[in-house]
Design a protein around this motif. Structure first.
Motif, PDB file in Angstrom:
ATOM      1  N   ASN A  52     -40.310 -43.650 -12.315  1.00  0.00           N
ATOM      2  CA  ASN A  52     -39.177 -44.260 -13.186  1.00  0.00           C
ATOM      3  C   ASN A  52     -39.812 -44.787 -14.345  1.00  0.00           C
ATOM      4  OD1 ASN A  52     -37.198 -43.174 -11.909  1.00  0.00           O
ATOM      5  ND2 ASN A  52     -36.496 -45.328 -10.715  1.00  0.00           N
ATOM      6  N   GLU A  55     -39.703 -43.969 -18.398  1.00  0.00           N
ATOM      7  CA  GLU A  55     -39.366 -44.973 -19.535  1.00  0.00           C
ATOM      8  C   GLU A  55     -40.085 -44.862 -20.603  1.00  0.00           C
ATOM      9  OE1 GLU A  55     -36.570 -47.555 -19.409  1.00  0.00           O
ATOM     10  OE2 GLU A  55     -35.764 -45.803 -17.981  1.00  0.00           O
ATOM     11  N   ILE A  79     -33.316 -37.561 -15.421  1.00  0.00           N
ATOM     12  CA  ILE A  79     -32.991 -38.076 -16.601  1.00  0.00           C
ATOM     13  C   ILE A  79     -34.150 -37.586 -17.756  1.00  0.00           C
ATOM     14  CG2 ILE A  79     -33.443 -40.415 -17.860  1.00  0.00           C
ATOM     15  CD1 ILE A  79     -32.394 -41.232 -14.654  1.00  0.00           C
ATOM     16  N   GLY A 100     -32.822 -40.249 -22.235  1.00  0.00           N
ATOM     17  CA  GLY A 100     -31.982 -41.071 -21.418  1.00  0.00           C
ATOM     18  C   GLY A 100     -31.040 -40.571 -20.920  1.00  0.00           C
ATOM     19  N   ILE A 149     -28.772 -37.603 -18.877  1.00  0.00           N
ATOM     20  CA  ILE A 149     -28.824 -37.011 -17.600  1.00  0.00           C
ATOM     21  C   ILE A 149     -28.446 -35.871 -17.690  1.00  0.00           C
ATOM     22  CG2 ILE A 149     -27.813 -37.084 -15.187  1.00  0.00           C
ATOM     23  CD1 ILE A 149     -27.246 -40.004 -15.362  1.00  0.00           C
ATOM     24  N   THR A 160     -22.159 -38.373 -17.812  1.00  0.00           N
ATOM     25  CA  THR A 160     -22.384 -37.033 -17.684  1.00  0.00           C
ATOM     26  C   THR A 160     -21.670 -36.411 -16.404  1.00  0.00           C
ATOM     27  OG1 THR A 160     -24.840 -37.399 -18.107  1.00  0.00           O
ATOM     28  CG2 THR A 160     -24.251 -35.460 -17.055  1.00  0.00           C
ATOM     29  N   ILE A 187     -21.503 -39.448 -14.176  1.00  0.00           N
ATOM     30  CA  ILE A 187     -22.790 -40.082 -13.697  1.00  0.00           C
ATOM     31  C   ILE A 187     -23.377 -40.744 -14.984  1.00  0.00           C
ATOM     32  CG2 ILE A 187     -23.162 -39.095 -11.312  1.00  0.00           C
ATOM     33  CD1 ILE A 187     -25.126 -37.036 -12.635  1.00  0.00           C
ATOM     34  N   LEU A 188     -24.025 -42.189 -14.726  1.00  0.00           N
ATOM     35  CA  LEU A 188     -24.914 -42.319 -15.865  1.00  0.00           C
ATOM     36  C   LEU A 188     -26.084 -42.896 -14.970  1.00  0.00           C
ATOM     37  CD1 LEU A 188     -24.994 -45.798 -15.605  1.00  0.00           C
ATOM     38  CD2 LEU A 188     -22.475 -45.811 -16.213  1.00  0.00           C
ATOM     39  N   ASN A 189     -26.976 -43.165 -16.089  1.00  0.00           N
ATOM     40  CA  ASN A 189     -28.484 -43.414 -16.080  1.00  0.00           C
ATOM     41  C   ASN A 189     -28.597 -45.085 -16.414  1.00  0.00           C
ATOM     42  OD1 ASN A 189     -31.172 -44.049 -16.152  1.00  0.00           O
ATOM     43  ND2 ASN A 189     -31.291 -42.687 -18.139  1.00  0.00           N
ATOM     44  N   ARG A 222     -31.437 -47.410 -15.999  1.00  0.00           N
ATOM     45  CA  ARG A 222     -32.808 -47.702 -15.773  1.00  0.00           C
ATOM     46  C   ARG A 222     -33.368 -46.762 -14.758  1.00  0.00           C
ATOM     47  NH1 ARG A 222     -30.622 -52.576 -16.225  1.00  0.00           N
ATOM     48  NH2 ARG A 222     -30.611 -53.105 -13.979  1.00  0.00           N
ATOM     49  N   GLY A 223     -32.988 -45.703 -15.032  1.00  0.00           N
ATOM     50  CA  GLY A 223     -33.955 -44.392 -14.065  1.00  0.00           C
ATOM     51  C   GLY A 223     -32.981 -44.076 -12.596  1.00  0.00           C
ATOM     52  N   VAL A 249     -29.514 -43.115 -11.133  1.00  0.00           N
ATOM     53  CA  VAL A 249     -28.227 -42.197 -11.278  1.00  0.00           C
ATOM     54  C   VAL A 249     -27.120 -42.854 -10.401  1.00  0.00           C
ATOM     55  CG1 VAL A 249     -27.041 -39.779 -10.959  1.00  0.00           C
ATOM     56  CG2 VAL A 249     -29.337 -40.271 -11.552  1.00  0.00           C
TER      57      VAL A 249
END
Lengths: 742, 174
Positions: free
Chosen positions: A356, A360, A707, A711, A713, B59, B71-73, B75-76, B78
């Protein structure tokens, strides 16, 4: 056949694998023990006991595979007990749970003993009356008298004699203290001298305070000579006799042996006495190879043979010995602890976190790149660009390395099977050759860990049930030597592992009858051959006629299937009477990373595993046909493949609904071709799969999400599930299949 | 224009205050984060609230239940996001700038809930919380833990585990 050097390396590797596996299993066991509390609800207890059962089952298998027979037998008996509980033959109450915890502790100590000392611990199989009563201490005490260590190779009719010299708990006798180092000549026993005689003589003249046996000189079984002595001893001995007399005891062997007797002076004595007094070591058992009575026993596991055993009467000592191993090593000067592991266990979550963070970094690096573009000073701009490129190269490298950490060659588990096959085939008097292909194939560590036991089950099953005895094979006109083949390879974005044997194949009639008996199917139910064969994967089905320690007790194919399914894989089998059986396991390459092709449908980006793709292409109008009135196919290179409209399947609004305007992604699923219609292709990328189940649930057709650099998805699609969805969602295909059936 | 800006600032202030509160009070026995959906005020126990994020493009997740907007991201991670309006069979609306996604922990999972506007953090003593009415004209009472009374106004206290329960998700997907 392996030559001696290979064999040695192979043994080392086996040991290493065993240690790692045992540590993992022990950790699992610990987790369950915490749960076992009589206060907890019954279903939780039952589940925990079932898990303990599975762990014990696996431990049994792995200890057996490295030749720790006694521990394996102990576990086998424990497994019986647990199985009875699991099957409600014994009801769960506080007492039973106490027993489980007690025995589990013993298992743990036994395992630690093995891990630290690399010798089979002195445990005896548990004996359970109908009412469960075990006194663990008594049990351990009884185990000093060994029964199972006597084993010998088929080539000689010699047995290994067990003898026990029991020592009284420590009370300091009067007299002088000696340190005696006994290193008899290797051929001492050929001259008719038995070291045990000397111990008996020593005992007549004084008392043993401490005795250590060094077994490090024992070679691998292929180099083991049955009448050679490989042991040496270090003894603390107290006697009223003079040193001279003690020396004279060894007069007949002094020439060929290295025997040192030294008196320990008084101040040393006290020091030593306190040191030894803290230990409760009360008995030493020496199992010495000797040329005496013939025996017919020949357990293959014993080829490697535990010719020496230092065992202790009390279980406390066992633990202590394990803990104090370092000390013991110092004094014996042996290298008994060869199992130091140079790798560390890292929770996979930590790797995910790293991935992760790197993700970033990638995003930030691309943002920096955009900012640099706006700099006007050309010199600064140039410098920054260069540095940023370097940085992003390093980031890529970092990403690759993190990904790589998870990948290990399947050899790690394949190589265990040489031993397993060899031992089992000896035991069952079958002649089996193991052939391995593709051991360099790399798999995610997560998968490797979880697929090892299912594979063992399959191989054991083949040896136990699949392959005939030598006589049966001869009668059928087959080669007396049977073959088991293990094969791993990449295909269509998956790893395939095949376990094949050339045995008798599955017995269709028997499976059908059995399934009927067990109520898995109904009388008169019409099943195709493959449906019948697949019944073996149904829980509660096991064709083994009786319980053996080889392929378990019905913890068979259903567990294998469950384990494989949990890894997002599947298992199938092919069998032919008297030709053999092949189990084929399909697994995803990794649980977390795929090489994906990015494509667009509507406003969104999707990813499909590159390895599942045959080709991508634009098609002309004349290549698209409608068959049977409404089945759309795309004809490529003269082959028709079904058109799968992703926008339709996923219900995504898009401007591109004509196959000729979008792009076709051709995939093959189970040998059949499908053409996925997407809007456009964006490129390819290595992506980290983020599971949806973690925060949501499994969604049909979707492997997970990833991701992207910016950023956003992207959804990762599962090709085979998409095809399934396609078949279900299109009514005309349904009717079509029905028509075919009718 | 200026109204909207002010509104945003207000929201920012509340959000900040809220996050401070979230960080400072780990316990928060009877504290509730309140928000509005269709001019009605709802509350969620503060201890299940993980984070609050502004509305963003989600998304779309194919083959998921209709109330899952996507769905959303974060900080890495899902995170699926649901629209309670769909769950509560209300009229759907376009999301605007005051729309906020509350990330809550429900059934050990992190999920997002889209709400019209974040309101407040309130302490409601348990003796001010009445049982959910058998019948509610607005939403299904099975999603409600109770009705809290704060001064003159009422706050519908939601059961986050139920509004995102697995069985429901399956039913709707079918």
């Amino acid at each position: 056949m392996l030559d001696a050097k290979e064999d040695k390396q192979f043994q080392e590797r086996l040991k290493k694998i065993f240690v790692e596996e045992a540590q993992n299993l022990l950790a699992d066991l610990e987790e369950q023990i915490v749960i076992l509390d009589p206060e907890r609800p019954m279903d939780i207890l039952k589940e925990a006991i079932a898990t303990v059962f599975n762990v014990v089952h696996s431990l049994k298998a792995s200890t057996g595979s490295v030749g720790h027979t006694r521990l394996s037998q102990f576990l086998h008996s424990f497994e019986f007990f647990l199985d009875d509980i699991r099957k409600d033959k014994i009801s769960i109450n506080a007492e039973v749970i106490d027993q489980i915890i007690l025995i589990t502790n013993e298992v743990r100590e036994g395992m630690l003993f093995v891990l630290n000392n690399d010798i089979d611990p002195p445990l005896e199989p548990l004996k359970f009356d109908n009412v469960v009563k075990i006194d663990s201490k008594k049990n351990a005490q009884a185990s000093v008298v060994e029964q199972s260590a006597a084993e010998v190779t088929a080539s000689s009719s010699l047995s290994i004699l067990d003898e026990v010299i029991a020592l009284e708990p420590l009370k300091m006798p009067e007299g002088k203290l000696y340190e005696i180092n006994l290193r008899f000549g290797p051929g001492v026993m050929r001259g008719g001298n038995d070291p045990i005689l000397y111990f008996k003589m020593l005992k007549d003249y004084g008392e043993f305070i401490n005795l250590q046996c060094d077994s490090s000189a024992i070679p691998t079984y292929s180099k083991f000579i049955f009448d050679e002595l490989y042991l040496s001893w270090k003894i603390h001995y107290k006697s009223a006799q003079e040193k001279k007399l003690i020396e004279d005891l060894f007069v007949f062997v002094r020439q060929e042996s290295d025997i040192a007797i030294n008196e320990i002076k008084q101040e040393q004595t006290t020091k030593n006495a306190t040191a030894t007094a803290t230990e409760t070591t009360t008995a030493i058992e020496a199992v010495v190879a000797t040329t005496s009575s013939p025996a017919e026993e020949k357990t293959p596991a014993a080829e490697k043979t535990t010719t020496s055993n230092v065992s202790f009467t009390s279980k406390m000592v066992l633990t202590k010995a394990a803990k104090d191993n370092d000390e013991a090593e110092e004094t014996t000067g042996s290298s008994s602890n060869k199992n130091a592991v140079t790798s560390i266990r890292v929770p996979i979550g930590k790797l995910d976190e790293l991935v992760n963070v790197v993700g970033e970094l990638v995003i930030i690096s691309s943002q920096v790149k955009n900012i640099i573009k706006e700099i006007e000073d050309r010199k600064i701009k140039k410098n920054l660009e260069t540095k940023n490129e370097e940085a992003s190269r390093l980031i890529d490298d970092l990403q690759d390395r993190i990904m790589n950490v998870r990948m290990v060659p399947i050899d790690l588990i394949f190589s265990q099977f040489y031993r397993l096959v060899r031992d089992l085939s000896h035991k069952l008097k079958k002649n089996i050759k193991l052939v391995i292909f593709g051991q360099e194939t790399e798999l995610d560590k997560n998968i490797i860990e979880k697929i090892s036991n299912p594979l063992k089950h399959l191989v054991r099953n083949s040896i136990d049930h699949g392959i005939e005895t030598i006589e049966e094979r001869k009668a059928k006109g087959k080669s007396p030597e049977a073959t088991i083949e293990l094969k791993a390879y990449h295909q269509e974005g998956s790893i395939f592992i095949k376990v094949s044997d050339d045995g008798k194949g599955l017995d269709k009639e028997r499976i059908y009858k059995k399934a009927l008996e067990k109520g898995l199917i109904n009388e008169g139910q019409n099943l195709s051959d493959s449906e019948i064969y697949n019944l073996v994967f149904v829980p509660g089905f096991s064709t083994a006629k009786e319980v053996t320690d080889i392929s378990g007790r019905g913890v068979g194919m259903d567990i294998v299937k469950k384990a494989v399914n949990e890894l997002r894989g599947d298992i199938s089998l092919e069998t032919q009477k008297d030709i053999g059986t092949t189990f084929c396991i399909r697994l995803p390459l990794t649980v977390s990373i795929i090489d994906g092709l990015l494509f667009q449908v509507g406003a969104q980006i999707y990813i499909i595993p590159i390895l599942s793709i045959d080709e991508t292409l634009n098609v002309q109008e004349k290549q698209v046909h409608t068959l049977d009135g409404n089945r759309e196919v795309v004809s490529v290179h003269g082959v028709n493949s079904n058109l799968v409209r992703l926008h339709h399947l996923f219900k995504i609004p898009t401007g591109i609904t004509e196959a000729t305007k979008g792009i076709i992604i051709n995939i093959s699923i189970n040998g059949k071709k499908f053409s996925l219609l997407a809007d456009s292709i964006l490129g390819q990328q290595q992506t980290v799969i983020k599971s949806l189940d973690k925060n949501f649930e499994k969604v049909a057709g979707v492997t997970g999400a990833t991701i992207l650099g910016n950023g956003d998805i992207a959804i990762i699609v599962d090709p085979s599930e998409i095809v399934e969805l396609h078949k279900k969602s299109i009514p005309y295909l349904k009717t079509l299949t029905q028509k075919n059936i009718n | 224009m200026s109204d909207e800006k002010k509104n945003n600032e207000d929201r920012g202030d509340i959000k900040e205050a809220l996050m401070n509160l979230l960080n400072s009070s780990a316990t928060g026995g009877n504290q509730f984060v309140t928000f509005s959906i269709a001019n009605e005020e709802y509350g969620i126990e503060i201890k299940s609230v993980q984070e609050i994020v502004g509305h963003r493009t989600l998304t779309y997740l194919p083959n998921s239940p209709r109330f899952v907007k996507g769905i959303l991201n974060l900080r890495g991670n899902v995170i699926p996001v649901m629209d309670p309006r769909i769950k509560f069979s209300m009229q759907e609306v376009e999301y605007d700038k005051t729309s906020v996604i509350i990330i809550v922990k429900a059934n050990q999972k992190n999920v997002g809930i889209i709400v019209d506007q974040i309101k407040d953090v309130l302490t409601i003593e348990s003796n001010h919380i009445e049982d959910a009415p058998e019948l509610s004209d607005r939403i299904d009472s099975k999603f409600i833990n109770g009705i809290g009374k704060v001064g003159e106004k009422f706050v519908i206290i939601l059961d986050v585990n139920k509004i995102f329960s697995h069985e429901d998700a399956q039913q709707l997907a079918a």
